[in-house]
Design an enzyme around this catalytic site. Structure first.
Site, short mmCIF file in Angstrom:
data_model
loop_
_atom_site.label_atom_id
_atom_site.label_comp_id
_atom_site.label_asym_id
_atom_site.label_seq_id
_atom_site.Cartn_x
_atom_site.Cartn_y
_atom_site.Cartn_z
N LYS A 192 -117.96 -66.94 -7.15
CA LYS A 192 -116.54 -66.66 -7.38
C LYS A 192 -115.78 -67.98 -7.46
CE LYS A 192 -112.57 -64.26 -5.46
NZ LYS A 192 -112.12 -63.27 -4.48
N LYS A 245 -117.67 -64.11 -11.15
CA LYS A 245 -116.25 -63.84 -11.37
C LYS A 245 -115.46 -65.12 -11.51
CE LYS A 245 -112.53 -61.91 -8.73
NZ LYS A 245 -112.14 -61.46 -7.44
C1 PBG Z 1 -109.80 -60.94 -3.04
C2 PBG Z 1 -110.01 -60.74 -4.50
C3 PBG Z 1 -109.35 -61.34 -5.59
C4 PBG Z 1 -109.85 -60.69 -6.74
C5 PBG Z 1 -110.79 -59.77 -6.31
N1 PBG Z 1 -110.89 -59.82 -4.93
C6 PBG Z 1 -108.28 -62.33 -5.64
C7 PBG Z 1 -108.47 -63.69 -5.14
O1 PBG Z 1 -109.55 -64.12 -4.75
O2 PBG Z 1 -107.45 -64.37 -5.11
C8 PBG Z 1 -109.41 -60.96 -8.14
C9 PBG Z 1 -109.61 -59.84 -9.11
C10 PBG Z 1 -108.85 -59.95 -10.38
O3 PBG Z 1 -108.18 -60.95 -10.69
O4 PBG Z 1 -108.91 -58.97 -11.14
N2 PBG Z 1 -110.24 -62.12 -2.50
#
Ligand code: PBG
Length: 322
Positions: A192, A245
């Site tokens: 991520k 992601k």
């Molecule tokens: C929580 C999380 C996030 C997303 C999914 N889980 C946001 C972040 O890390 O700031 C993002 C999902 C999206 O942008 O569709 N940590």
């Protein structure tokens, strides 16, 4: 042998032959729809046309519809009333996610329910872990494990940690097993990135950090070898699915991760990717459906086995021709 013996266009002559030689297939079976559940009243998310924060009764209704459309799974995000510096609503037995899972499983038991495990929506400061000077990795693990366990107890089929603390897959897996939840799956947001493409999500989930950024725990956009390290670590720690992601700006990462792990690979077509397509389509600058399908197909072609996407319903409709 080349031209005129070789004529690649022969295999593009009409729709039938194009269908026969198509290398990548997109199916509703491979889609997961994210849903935002709120303790308050449902309301549309301004920066994500077509997406809303849903009340419990609305989310149950949506779950029924999603299941009927042939989409196998949803992933739930919670928006609690109460936030504090221990994220206590995240692991409250009657918290928003726990209540939503119970209600959905009660009415649509066959829909596969994945729950996002993160603390940011529940922390007053909006970070994904405990703050004591910095984001304290090891102090956060205990809270993440408690949260995941509470989701499993509520009936979640699969927990999905998205916090990016080191070691959380191992700790969560152990907590689940020790309490008898050996069958509860674990999808790790192993890879991520600290991405600006999450902007609209933070409005949807009310989870923007109040200070600083997420760069000490989420990955640097410039790195790809590091993604392989993260993916392999989580595979060893016991993840069942590895998620990458965002998706679009990271298609190379999806392809490489696919090559090094033996687990299914998921990709998250994130909020900013969705918002860009919606915004350009609203202006009449692109053909929304065509761009949506091309985007999802590109994520599959890169190597994702499944895609988490806000387009899941629209794509399933098109794929099923209804
Ligand atoms: C929580 C999380 C996030 C997303 C999914 N889980 C946001 C972040 O890390 O700031 C993002 C999902 C999206 O942008 O569709 N940590």
């Amino acid at each position: 042998m080349n031209f005129p013996n070789q004529r690649p266009r022969r295999l593009r002559k009409n729709a039938a032959i194009r269908r026969m030689v198509r290398e990548t297939q997109l199916l509703p079976d491979q889609l997961v729809l994210p849903l935002f559940v709120t303790e308050g009243r449902g309301r549309p998310v301004r920066s994500m046309p077509g997406v809303s924060q849903l009340s419990i009764s609305q989310v149950v209704k949506e779950a029924k519809e999603v299941f009927k459309m042939g989409i196998p799974a949803v992933i739930l995000f919670g928006i609690p009333h109460k936030k504090d510096d221990r994220a206590s609503s995240a692991y409250d037995k009657s918290g928003i996610i726990q209540t939503a899972v119970k209600s959905i499983k009660d009415k649509v038991p066959e829909l596969y329910v994945i729950t996002d495990v993160c603390l940011c929506e529940y922390m007053s400061h909006g970070h994904c872990g405990v703050v004591s000077g910095t984001i304290d990795n090891d102090a956060s693990l205990e809270l993440l494990a408690k949260t995941a366990l509470s989701h499993a107890q509520a009936g979640s089929d699969m927990v999905a940690p998205s916090d990016m603390m080191d070691g959380r897959v191992k700790i969560i897996r152990r907590a689940l097993d020790q309490s008898g939840f050996k069958e509860t799956g674990l999808m790790s947001y192993a890879v991520k990135y600290a991405s600006a493409f999450y902007g609209p999500f933070r409005e949807a989930a009310g989870s923007a950090p109040k200070f600083g950024d997420r760069k000490t725990y989420q990955m640097d956009a410039a790195n790809v070898r590091e993604s392989l390290r993260e993916a392999k670590l989580d595979e060893k720690e016991g993840a069942d699915i590895i998620l990458v992601k965002p998706a679009l700006a990271y298609l190379d990462v999806i392809a490489k991760v696919r090559d090094v792990v033996n687990l299914p690979v998921a990709a998250y077509n994130v909020s900013g990717e969705y918002a860009m397509i919606k915004a350009a389509a609203q202006k009449g600058w692109i053909d929304e459906r065509a761009v949506m399908m091309e985007t999802l197909l590109s994520i599959k072609r890169a190597g994702a086995d499944m895609i988490v996407t806000y387009f899941a319903k629209e794509a399933a409709k098109l794929l099923l021709g209804s």
